[in-house]
Design a protein around this motif. Structure first.
Motif, PDB file in Angstrom:
ATOM      1  N   THR A 171       9.560  -7.810  -9.200  1.00 44.33           N
ATOM      2  CA  THR A 171       9.486  -6.706  -8.233  1.00 44.33           C
ATOM      3  C   THR A 171       8.335  -5.771  -8.586  1.00 44.33           C
ATOM      4  N   GLU A 172       8.250  -5.419  -9.860  1.00 38.25           N
ATOM      5  CA  GLU A 172       7.193  -4.479 -10.260  1.00 38.25           C
ATOM      6  C   GLU A 172       5.809  -5.101 -10.063  1.00 38.25           C
ATOM      7  N   ILE A 175       4.949  -4.742  -6.426  1.00 33.54           N
ATOM      8  CA  ILE A 175       4.655  -3.337  -6.095  1.00 33.54           C
ATOM      9  C   ILE A 175       3.193  -3.046  -6.457  1.00 33.54           C
ATOM     10  N   CYS A 176       2.813  -3.437  -7.686  1.00 28.80           N
ATOM     11  CA  CYS A 176       1.463  -3.103  -8.162  1.00 28.80           C
ATOM     12  C   CYS A 176       0.413  -3.898  -7.405  1.00 28.80           C
ATOM     13  N   ARG A 179      -0.204  -2.609  -3.917  1.00 27.62           N
ATOM     14  CA  ARG A 179      -0.968  -1.348  -3.925  1.00 27.62           C
ATOM     15  C   ARG A 179      -2.450  -1.590  -4.136  1.00 27.62           C
ATOM     16  N   ARG A 186       3.189  -2.341   3.023  1.00 24.27           N
ATOM     17  CA  ARG A 186       3.740  -1.682   1.849  1.00 24.27           C
ATOM     18  C   ARG A 186       5.021  -2.351   1.368  1.00 24.27           C
ATOM     19  N   PHE A 187       5.297  -2.143   0.099  1.00 21.11           N
ATOM     20  CA  PHE A 187       6.484  -2.737  -0.511  1.00 21.11           C
ATOM     21  C   PHE A 187       7.675  -1.819  -0.327  1.00 21.11           C
ATOM     22  N   LEU A 189      11.734  -1.501  -1.722  1.00 21.02           N
ATOM     23  CA  LEU A 189      12.757  -2.043  -2.629  1.00 21.02           C
ATOM     24  C   LEU A 189      13.914  -2.582  -1.803  1.00 21.02           C
ATOM     25  N   TYR A 212       7.482   4.685  -8.692  1.00 20.39           N
ATOM     26  CA  TYR A 212       6.441   4.409  -7.692  1.00 20.39           C
ATOM     27  C   TYR A 212       6.693   5.116  -6.356  1.00 20.39           C
ATOM     28  N   LEU A 214       9.098   4.835  -3.964  1.00 20.21           N
ATOM     29  CA  LEU A 214       9.189   3.770  -2.963  1.00 20.21           C
ATOM     30  C   LEU A 214      10.313   3.987  -1.961  1.00 20.21           C
TER      31      LEU A 214
END
Ligand code: GUN
Ligand code: FE
Length: 426
Positions: A171-172, A175-176, A179, A186-187, A189, A212, A214
């Motif tokens: 997941t992380e 996200i990165c 970006r 966009r991500f 959760l 982040y 989110l």
């Protein structure tokens, strides 16, 4: 850009503004204004004249399962929990295959484009590669999407159960990466729902949300058996809504919860205070015998609500049909609860345009400064036999839901063509 036509939109709940033969001026992505006569400063500039077409805001669908598009219409002999096990999880497991995912995502995006859903918030699957591919393709499509890799680490089949730490790490990474590499996509959760996410996973996702900043999407109180199961899994937390709150998953004004049917007054207070967007999925709630969300009551309490498709709980991605179903379901609810008046079509249309669009900011109405998202509707030969008012044309389009009436689509100020023409629509 200057467009001419008959504009119809719902700037507030219950209000429709109809502007026959008007001019809409845009600059970059946004609306400058809607005018009965073209202001002198624009004279001599090119005008796209859509003639007698009806121009309405495009739809925003805040709750749709992208992989389940292949299953729409299938398996409504079961309620939620056996439906997931029997039909839905096997379909999502197929997305471990990147080639399959690639084809399915392109068809999904073509399909949303066709039905006039130009913004959405989608669940992908647990698979990192597939979720990333959906993000990339959404970016290429010209549509605007929030996309979430689904998190599941308990009560799931082997093919759809993650290791907790791997789920958080994947997941992380997404996200990165999103970006760094994507501009518009966009991500979000996406813990599937409480029964499929361990406390450790929910806690880790809550921390990623803070780190982040989110948005979050999940499911809440859809079905009585599901609600009872959540109570069993979390005996120390009084309500389903408080389980999400406990793990930091009700982020202020940035959370979408689908269904929200079986709730206590205290849960509604909490959802209101957190500014949670409740996605009402009338087609799904009927197909899976989940119940009827008391939408009139919830709106009266000041809860944020929108209309969404929940494909494949909902059997069609057409938001037009979801709008009509929202009115139909609220009429049935009104039979049992005479104090709760049914929604009007104008109200349900608002919830699928401006109501849902508000999650993306100033989206979903033709107001100055709003992003220009629109559908140009042309009557079919059949519908053109009888002269109709603009409102009657809207009614017929929403109830019939025939996307062949959509002649053009604009998203964020640009004309959007079919995203993946190499795949045929039909
Ligand atoms: N609850 C958990 N997963 C799902 C899903 O895929 N669809 C619906 N309608 N409810 C869910
Ligand atoms: Fe759902």
């Amino acid at each position: 850009m200057i467009l001419k036509g008959t504009f119809l939109h719902a700037p507030t709940l219950g209000e429709l503004e109809i502007r026959p033969n008007a001019y809409l001026v845009t600059k970059n992505t946004a609306v400058v204004g809607l005018y009965d006569t073209l202001p002198p400063e624009y004279e001599g500039q090119p005008v796209t004249d859509w003639g007698d077409a009806l121009i309405i805001p495009a739809f925003t669908d805040l709750h749709i399962h992208a992989p389940q598009i292949i299953n729409r219409g299938i398996g409504y002999d079961k309620e939620l929990l056996p439906w997931l096990e029997t039909y839905t999880f096997p379909a999502e497991a197929r997305f471990a295959d990147p080639a399959f995912a690639d084809r399915a995502w392109k068809a999904f995006l073509n399909h949303l484009w066709a039905v006039g859903t130009l913004r959405f918030s989608a669940f992908a699957t647990i698979h990192k590669e597939a979720a990333w591919r959906l993000m990339e393709l959404t970016e290429q499509s010209g549509l605007r999407g929030l996309i979430g890799k689904v998190n599941m680490d308990r009560n799931s089949p082997d093919s759809l159960r993650e290791d907790t730490h791997a789920s958080l790490a994947d997941t992380e990474e997404l996200i990165c990466r999103s970006r760094e590499e994507l501009r518009h996509t966009r991500f979000i959760l996406t813990p599937r729902f409480v029964p499929s996410t361990t406390p450790e996973l929910m806690d880790g996702l809550g921390q990623l949300g803070e780190k982040y900043d989110l948005p979050i999407q999940s499911h809440l109180s859809e079905n009585p058996s599901e609600v009872a199961w959540v109570a069993q899994l979390h005996p120390d937390i009084p309500t389903y809504t408080q389980v999400y709150e406990h793990f930091g998953l009700l982020r202020q004004d940035k959370t979408i919860m689908a269904h929200a049917i079986h709730l206590s007054d205290g849960e509604k207070d909490l959802l209101k205070n957190k500014g949670v967007m409740l996605a009402h999925c009338a087609l799904s709630n009927t197909n899976l015998s989940s119940g009827i969300m008391p939408l009139r009551q919830d709106l009266g309490l000041g809860l944020r609500c929108c209309v969404a498709s929940d494909v494949a709980g909902g059997h069609t991605a057409s938001m037009a049909r979801s709008v009509a179903a929202t009115v139909q379901t609220s009429k049935l609810n009104g039979l049992n609860h005479p104090d709760q008046s049914p929604l009007s079509l104008a109200e349900a249309f608002y919830l699928a345009t401006r109501g849902a669009g508000s999650f993306f900011g100033d989206v979903g109405a033709f107001l100055p400064g709003f992003e220009f998202d629109a559908l140009v509707l042309r009557p079919s030969t059949l519908d053109a036999l009888v002269e109709r008012t603009p409102f009657e044309r809207l009614e017929q389009f929403l109830y019939d839901g025939d996307d062949r009436n959509i002649a053009a689509r604009y998203c964020a100020g640009s004309l959007v063509e079919q995203p993946f023409p190499e795949l045929e629509l039909a």
